[in-house]
Motif scaffolding. Structure first.
Motif, PDB file in Angstrom:
ATOM      1  N   GLU A 211       0.988  -1.023   0.190  1.00 39.14           N
ATOM      2  CA  GLU A 211      -0.020  -0.157   0.249  1.00 39.14           C
ATOM      3  C   GLU A 211       0.935   1.200  -0.055  1.00 39.14           C
ATOM      4  OE1 GLU A 211      -3.381   1.903  -0.181  1.00 39.14           O
ATOM      5  OE2 GLU A 211      -3.221  -0.251  -0.739  1.00 39.14           O
ATOM      6  N   SER A 230      -2.305  -3.398   3.182  1.00 43.24           N
ATOM      7  CA  SER A 230      -3.421  -3.550   2.176  1.00 43.24           C
ATOM      8  C   SER A 230      -3.073  -5.216   2.222  1.00 43.24           C
ATOM      9  CB  SER A 230      -3.210  -3.178   0.832  1.00 43.24           C
ATOM     10  OG  SER A 230      -4.180  -3.554  -0.051  1.00 43.24           O
ATOM     11  N   THR A 240      -7.977  -2.845   2.367  1.00 43.80           N
ATOM     12  CA  THR A 240      -7.106  -2.068   2.766  1.00 43.80           C
ATOM     13  C   THR A 240      -7.431  -1.220   3.996  1.00 43.80           C
ATOM     14  OG1 THR A 240      -6.625  -1.463   0.171  1.00 43.80           O
ATOM     15  CG2 THR A 240      -6.136   0.393   1.643  1.00 43.80           C
ATOM     16  N   LEU A 277       0.869   3.792  -6.742  1.00 41.20           N
ATOM     17  CA  LEU A 277       1.432   2.782  -6.013  1.00 41.20           C
ATOM     18  C   LEU A 277       2.921   2.546  -6.082  1.00 41.20           C
ATOM     19  CD1 LEU A 277      -1.249  -0.104  -6.333  1.00 41.20           C
ATOM     20  CD2 LEU A 277      -0.716   1.086  -4.272  1.00 41.20           C
TER      21      LEU A 277
END
Length: 382
Positions: A211, A230, A240, A277
């Motif tokens: 995450e 996550s 998440t 990400l």
């Protein structure tokens, strides 16, 4: 005039002789319902003694509906899971233990049919079929469910009474050396190299790495801000939310040797949006445990690490390096995102200054060990 004969106390309940010659005992409970003793007796006196004990339980408020435990264990347990307010990862873990280890034996039974002997037999059979750690986890879950049944007045006592059965005595996890970490990072390839290095030298959990986003990175401070995690459930769904513990929300200061790795990864592999990400697959999909797992197993085999060495075990390397810097216990806990209520920690505080110092210590130790390895290799080639 003769004195009055004292009135005999009315007997509680009724007894009757059955055609078999044995005696049956019946009584009216506090709820107004009529109940029959679960067994018959050889003599009327034995039946009356049982009734007297039952009456004493009622008078002491110890009486329990003898049919209260006639509740299906599987249905009760599934409702127990729903009512606990557990984290999705915990529910996922409990459902796996129930499906694989508990329900096959107890799922079709009523609560009051689960006895201490049946629990002992179940545990002994599980120990033959699977690892002791899994059995300990399963036993603790079974005991917790049945303890709630006791609290709900569905059972008089908890049938899980095996001393120490819920204690885990897992083998000590393996720890990778610094060179093994870099070898693993090389074997994983450029896209996943930084994830391996952060798992070791920043002590980050896999779900925290999954995450991390661009805005989590502070290049000026050489740090990462962990605010969410996550984890991936066994069905492949990601959940998440907050990190594993409250202490999981933290700033992790990185050793300086990771700064070029971090810059290169941001330029080559991270998603470009500000909230993109850090780690995505070759096709731009979020990190998946199954895909990464296949690469990890190949890399582990290539490097010669044992087959039971997990990605999570990289944290041991980072934690040991951090401890070797002489950091306080509180500093180590902050870095690893661990929480504890030990009294001796109340008066200890971890500051950003301490965390930067800790990162510099790791940096120095890694550089020294890598230089020693390089010098030894050059000497052998000369």
């Amino acid at each position: 005039m003769a004195g009055r004969k004292p009135q005999r106390r009315r007997e509680f309940g009724t007894t009757r002789k059955l055609p078999s010659g044995r005696w049956q005992a019946r009584y009216v409970g506090p709820d107004g319902q009529r109940y029959t003793a679960p067994e018959t007796f050889e003599t009327r006196s034995d039946a009356q003694d049982w009734l007297n004990l039952t009456r004493a339980d009622i008078e002491r408020n110890h009486w329990r509906d003898p049919d209260a435990g006639a509740v299906n264990f599987e249905k009760y347990t599934l409702r127990w899971l729903e009512e606990r307010g557990l984290a999705p990862t915990t529910v996922d873990r409990y459902e796996g233990l129930l499906r694989l280890h508990i329900l096959p034996t107890f799922g079709g039974k009523d609560l009051d049919e689960i006895t201490p002997p049946s629990v002992r037999t179940w545990r002994a059979e599980r120990l033959k079929a699977t690892g002791a750690t899994t059995v300990a986890k399963s036993y603790r879950l079974l005991k917790a469910v049945l303890q709630t049944a006791v609290d709900d007045d569905l059972l008089r006592t908890n049938p899980c009474r095996i001393k120490g059965a819920g204690k885990e005595e897992a083998d000590e996890r393996p720890t990778a050396t610094i060179e093994q970490v870099f070898d693993l990072a090389d074997a994983m390839g450029p896209r996943w190299r930084l994830m391996v290095l952060l798992g070791a030298f920043a002590s980050l959990r896999p779900e925290e790495l999954a995450e991390l986003r661009r805005h989590s990175v502070d290049l000026d401070e050489c740090s990462l801000r962990v605010t969410q995690a996550s984890p991936e459930l066994t069905n492949g769904r990601r959940v998440t939310g907050d990190p594993k513990t409250r202490a999981g929300r933290r700033t992790v200061y990185l050793p300086d040797f990771l700064l070029p790795e971090l810059r290169r990864h941001l330029q080559w592999f991270a998603e470009k949006e500000p909230d993109g990400l850090l780690f995505v697959g070759e096709k731009g999909a979020p990190f998946r445990r199954s895909t990464f797992g296949r690469k990890w197993r190949k890399a582990r085999s290539k490097v010669g690490m044992p087959g039971h060495f997990r990605f999570y075990d990289l944290r041991h390397t980072g934690n040991n390096l951090a401890a070797d810097t002489g950091a306080k216990l509180k500093d180590l806990m902050v870095r690893a995102g661990q929480s504890s209520e030990r009294a001796q920690l109340i008066y200890q505080h971890s500051t950003a200054k301490h965390q930067r110092k800790l990162a510099r210590g790791i940096d120095a130790e890694v550089r020294i060990q890598r230089r020693e390895v390089a010098e030894a290799e050059r000497a052998s080639e000369a």
